[in-house]
Design an enzyme around this catalytic site. Structure first.
Site, PDB file in Angstrom:
ATOM      1  N   SER A 206      62.363  57.973  35.576  1.00  0.00           N
ATOM      2  CA  SER A 206      61.502  56.853  35.963  1.00  0.00           C
ATOM      3  C   SER A 206      60.430  56.572  34.921  1.00  0.00           C
ATOM      4  O   SER A 206      59.787  55.532  34.981  1.00  0.00           O
ATOM      5  CB  SER A 206      60.826  57.141  37.308  1.00  0.00           C
ATOM      6  OG  SER A 206      59.792  58.070  37.149  1.00  0.00           O
TER       7      SER A 206
ATOM      8  N   LYS B 127      52.958  58.213  37.357  1.00  0.00           N
ATOM      9  CA  LYS B 127      53.001  56.759  37.203  1.00  0.00           C
ATOM     10  C   LYS B 127      51.869  56.282  36.311  1.00  0.00           C
ATOM     11  O   LYS B 127      50.920  57.006  36.063  1.00  0.00           O
ATOM     12  CB  LYS B 127      52.851  56.081  38.578  1.00  0.00           C
ATOM     13  CG  LYS B 127      53.970  56.364  39.577  1.00  0.00           C
ATOM     14  CD  LYS B 127      55.209  55.545  39.307  1.00  0.00           C
ATOM     15  CE  LYS B 127      56.230  55.716  40.408  1.00  0.00           C
ATOM     16  NZ  LYS B 127      56.697  57.124  40.540  1.00  0.00           N
TER      17      LYS B 127
END
Lengths: 213, 213
Positions: free
Chosen positions: A133, A172
DNA sequence: TTTCGAACAGAACATATGTGCCGGGCAGGC
DNA sequence: GCCTGCCCGGCACATATGTTCTGTTCGAAA
């Protein structure tokens, strides 16, 4: 290859290297004497003085075993700092990791990093990345990311955040957007996560990434 | 935070850490005594025995300053190995770097890496990447790549190759294609280089990549 | 209170360890 | 040859340093 060093001096240098690697403390003059098949302590002392003159080692007088090995450029060699490897972090499908209770023993693995890589910071931990990711941030499955433990961060920084409701941690990019927080995966195929500010707790900011091939 | 260690024992542990960081050799019992404001050498000895029992340190009896600091998991701490940083390598527009003459002094900078990162290999050098030609291999401008010096490689490996005619070194993926060699940049916007086998000399294989943010 | 063990003080002791001194071989220059 | 500097051998010496022994203190348990 000689560097202007005698064969004996090169031998001593090599012995120092090996001895320190094995024992983690420097050898005494007599250790060197026997390890290098030298007949007298004075010969060792003599050659150590030469090595010190040329900047290969540094010695503290009158102190036992006070020999420091220097790098080829006369700088001090650095030791490593143990960095707790707190576990895996799968940003694709987040898995829980323990919060930032960095008490020794709360984790079961450590990696060794140089001070260059930690930037001298002490509140440091590491995570192994699972999944892709963060691929657009050049962080791949299997990479190790080193984080500085912090509770605040600026927009756009790559951080590990703990989502209270979901009880998971994820890696993130962090953005304030009015009342909400946007957590952006660095993968064009994945969409951002929006959540309340009260639901996110920043655990650390990524400072280094390491990949072994 | 106590770990079952007394305040004095934690103090000694901290002192060991600081002393070794400063001197690169361990302290004597009396160094510890004065550094921690302890009144007697026997007290130091007593507490060192406790620390050894619990696996925080390891001692060699009868040897001066023979104290090893262990990691929180009882493993030995590792020293670092100096790795020559041979220069910059700009795969976008290749620049020359010296061949693999790894004699000490032939380079003017070193970085420190742990044995984890070198894989215990000794024929190791490092390059700083300039440009984005390896971006698809997750190697960005400014990253440091660590290479194992070698003259052969398999297809698909990421290697530093020296182009004799051009007299430059570049970082590419390596493929045999019949008589020719294909050097493939890891950037979709850049085309491969085809050349004679006699024109390429493999200098090293990438084993680790490190990025500081 | 008494007992007992953990932690500490202080000093003596044995040895580990760096240093200095004296001398010898040996090559190079005069 | 003679001198000089470099490197080495051997050894004594001072001290740096780990170990140990004898007590003391203090708090918890009996």
């Amino acid at each position: 290859m000689t560097d202007g060093l005698s064969e004996k001096q090169q031998g001593i240098l090599q012995f120092l290297e090996d001895f320190i690697a094995e024992h983690d403390y420097p050898p005494s003059i007599r250790d060197i004497q026997h390890g290098c098949d030298i007949s007298s302590t004075s010969v060792v002392d003599y050659n150590l003085k030469r090595l010190e003159e040329r900047g290969f080692i540094r010695r503290d007088r009158e102190v036992s075993r006070a020999i420091e090995l220097l790098t080829p450029h006369g700088e001090r060699r650095r030791r490593t700092v143990p960095v707790p490897l707190l576990g895996k972090i799968a940003a694709g499908s987040p898995i829980p990791t323990p919060p930032d209770t960095l008490t020794p023993g709360a984790y079961d693995e450590t990696i060794e990093l140089t001070e260059e890589q930690t930037g001298g910071r002490t509140n440091i931990f590491a995570l192994r990345v699972e999944g892709t990711s963060m691929i657009d941030a050049l962080i791949n499955d299997g990479d190790i990311v080193v984080l500085e433990a912090t509770h605040s961060c600026d927009d756009g920084e790559m951080v590990a955040v703990w989502l209270r409701d979901e009880n998971e941690t994820t890696l993130k990019k962090f953005f304030h957007e009015g009342e909400r927080i946007r957590l952006q995966p660095m993968n064009a195929t994945m969409g951002p996560i929006y959540t309340r500010a009260a639901n996110v707790e920043v655990q650390g900011r990524v400072v280094t990434a390491i990949r072994s091939l």
